[in-house]
Design a protein around this motif. Structure first.
Motif, PDB file in Angstrom:
ATOM      1  N   ASP A  34      45.211  39.364  39.799  1.00 35.07           N
ATOM      2  CA  ASP A  34      44.825  38.527  40.950  1.00 35.07           C
ATOM      3  C   ASP A  34      45.311  39.442  42.501  1.00 35.07           C
ATOM      4  OD1 ASP A  34      47.467  38.689  40.894  1.00 35.07           O
ATOM      5  OD2 ASP A  34      47.983  36.675  41.087  1.00 35.07           O
ATOM      6  N   THR A  36      44.398  41.800  45.440  1.00 35.82           N
ATOM      7  CA  THR A  36      43.082  42.349  46.209  1.00 35.82           C
ATOM      8  C   THR A  36      42.796  43.525  45.966  1.00 35.82           C
ATOM      9  OG1 THR A  36      44.163  42.502  48.404  1.00 35.82           O
ATOM     10  CG2 THR A  36      43.199  40.229  47.915  1.00 35.82           C
ATOM     11  N   GLU A  38      41.972  45.711  48.292  1.00 33.42           N
ATOM     12  CA  GLU A  38      42.650  46.567  49.393  1.00 33.42           C
ATOM     13  C   GLU A  38      44.294  46.659  49.073  1.00 33.42           C
ATOM     14  OE1 GLU A  38      42.480  48.701  52.650  1.00 33.42           O
ATOM     15  OE2 GLU A  38      40.820  47.573  51.693  1.00 33.42           O
ATOM     16  N   ARG A  74      35.192  48.929  47.998  1.00 38.16           N
ATOM     17  CA  ARG A  74      35.476  48.481  49.062  1.00 38.16           C
ATOM     18  C   ARG A  74      34.432  49.087  50.393  1.00 38.16           C
ATOM     19  NH1 ARG A  74      40.293  52.276  51.527  1.00 38.16           N
ATOM     20  NH2 ARG A  74      38.748  53.581  51.239  1.00 38.16           N
ATOM     21  N   TYR A  79      31.140  43.798  50.254  1.00 40.45           N
ATOM     22  CA  TYR A  79      32.946  43.628  50.352  1.00 40.45           C
ATOM     23  C   TYR A  79      33.431  42.657  51.211  1.00 40.45           C
ATOM     24  CZ  TYR A  79      37.740  44.983  50.711  1.00 40.45           C
ATOM     25  OH  TYR A  79      39.075  44.968  50.404  1.00 40.45           O
ATOM     26  N   THR A  80      34.498  42.091  50.875  1.00 36.29           N
ATOM     27  CA  THR A  80      35.477  41.145  51.767  1.00 36.29           C
ATOM     28  C   THR A  80      36.717  41.461  51.381  1.00 36.29           C
ATOM     29  OG1 THR A  80      35.513  39.357  50.638  1.00 36.29           O
ATOM     30  CG2 THR A  80      33.474  39.454  51.791  1.00 36.29           C
ATOM     31  N   ASP A  81      37.778  41.398  52.264  1.00 36.25           N
ATOM     32  CA  ASP A  81      39.067  41.402  52.154  1.00 36.25           C
ATOM     33  C   ASP A  81      39.688  40.444  51.077  1.00 36.25           C
ATOM     34  OD1 ASP A  81      39.025  39.473  53.605  1.00 36.25           O
ATOM     35  OD2 ASP A  81      40.588  40.379  55.026  1.00 36.25           O
ATOM     36  N   ARG A  82      38.770  39.706  50.522  1.00 37.63           N
ATOM     37  CA  ARG A  82      39.436  38.400  49.654  1.00 37.63           C
ATOM     38  C   ARG A  82      38.700  38.840  48.278  1.00 37.63           C
ATOM     39  NH1 ARG A  82      39.103  32.675  52.638  1.00 37.63           N
ATOM     40  NH2 ARG A  82      40.155  33.208  54.228  1.00 37.63           N
ATOM     41  N   ILE A  83      38.170  40.034  48.061  1.00 37.99           N
ATOM     42  CA  ILE A  83      38.026  40.472  46.593  1.00 37.99           C
ATOM     43  C   ILE A  83      39.067  40.732  45.703  1.00 37.99           C
ATOM     44  CG2 ILE A  83      36.374  41.853  45.159  1.00 37.99           C
ATOM     45  CD1 ILE A  83      34.368  41.694  47.265  1.00 37.99           C
ATOM     46  N   ARG A  84      39.424  40.114  44.579  1.00 40.36           N
ATOM     47  CA  ARG A  84      40.388  40.616  43.653  1.00 40.36           C
ATOM     48  C   ARG A  84      39.966  41.351  42.718  1.00 40.36           C
ATOM     49  NH1 ARG A  84      44.541  37.798  45.818  1.00 40.36           N
ATOM     50  NH2 ARG A  84      44.007  35.834  46.763  1.00 40.36           N
ATOM     51  N   ASP A  87      37.689  39.850  40.085  1.00 37.28           N
ATOM     52  CA  ASP A  87      36.313  39.884  40.480  1.00 37.28           C
ATOM     53  C   ASP A  87      35.493  40.741  40.054  1.00 37.28           C
ATOM     54  OD1 ASP A  87      37.447  37.045  41.357  1.00 37.28           O
ATOM     55  OD2 ASP A  87      37.699  37.797  43.461  1.00 37.28           O
TER      56      ASP A  87
END
Length: 103
Positions: A34, A36, A38, A74, A79-84, A87
């Motif tokens: 879970d 991210t 990043e 990334r 890409y968004t900073d919410r991708i875990r 995912d």
């Protein structure tokens, strides 16, 4: 930026997953599904390693993720900073302890 403090848990081996927290992987940096992308990249940079052991919510090892693949996600246009990590499960490869890969 928030610093991540690694949490070490004792887990039971699970034959279907091929790894458990034991002497062979005790020194390996570990992340949770879970987390991210990043944050996983930050942990990887702090640990000065090219891969991380990935564990699910039960603490079972689900595989390895490599920095090159995380960086590609990334840098992608979607890409968004919410991708875990969960995912992008196709990034997680099979686990092989360092002792086995060195032999």
């Amino acid at each position: 930026m928030t610093l991540v403090q690694p949490q070490f848990r004792t887990v039971r081996p699970h034959p279907a997953h091929g790894c458990a927290a034991g002497p062979a992987d005790a020194g390996e940096p570990q992340v949770w599904e879970d987390m991210t992308v990043e944050v996983a990249l930050s942990v990887m940079a702090a640990a000065r390693t090219g891969h991380l052991v990935v564990r699910n919510e039960d603490g079972l090892c689900t595989g390895l993720v490599h920095g090159v693949r995380l960086t590609a996600v990334r840098d992608s246009s979607g890409y968004t900073d919410r991708i875990r990590l969960r995912d992008v499960a196709d990034l997680i490869g099979p686990f092989a302890p360092q002792a086995a890969t060195a032999a």
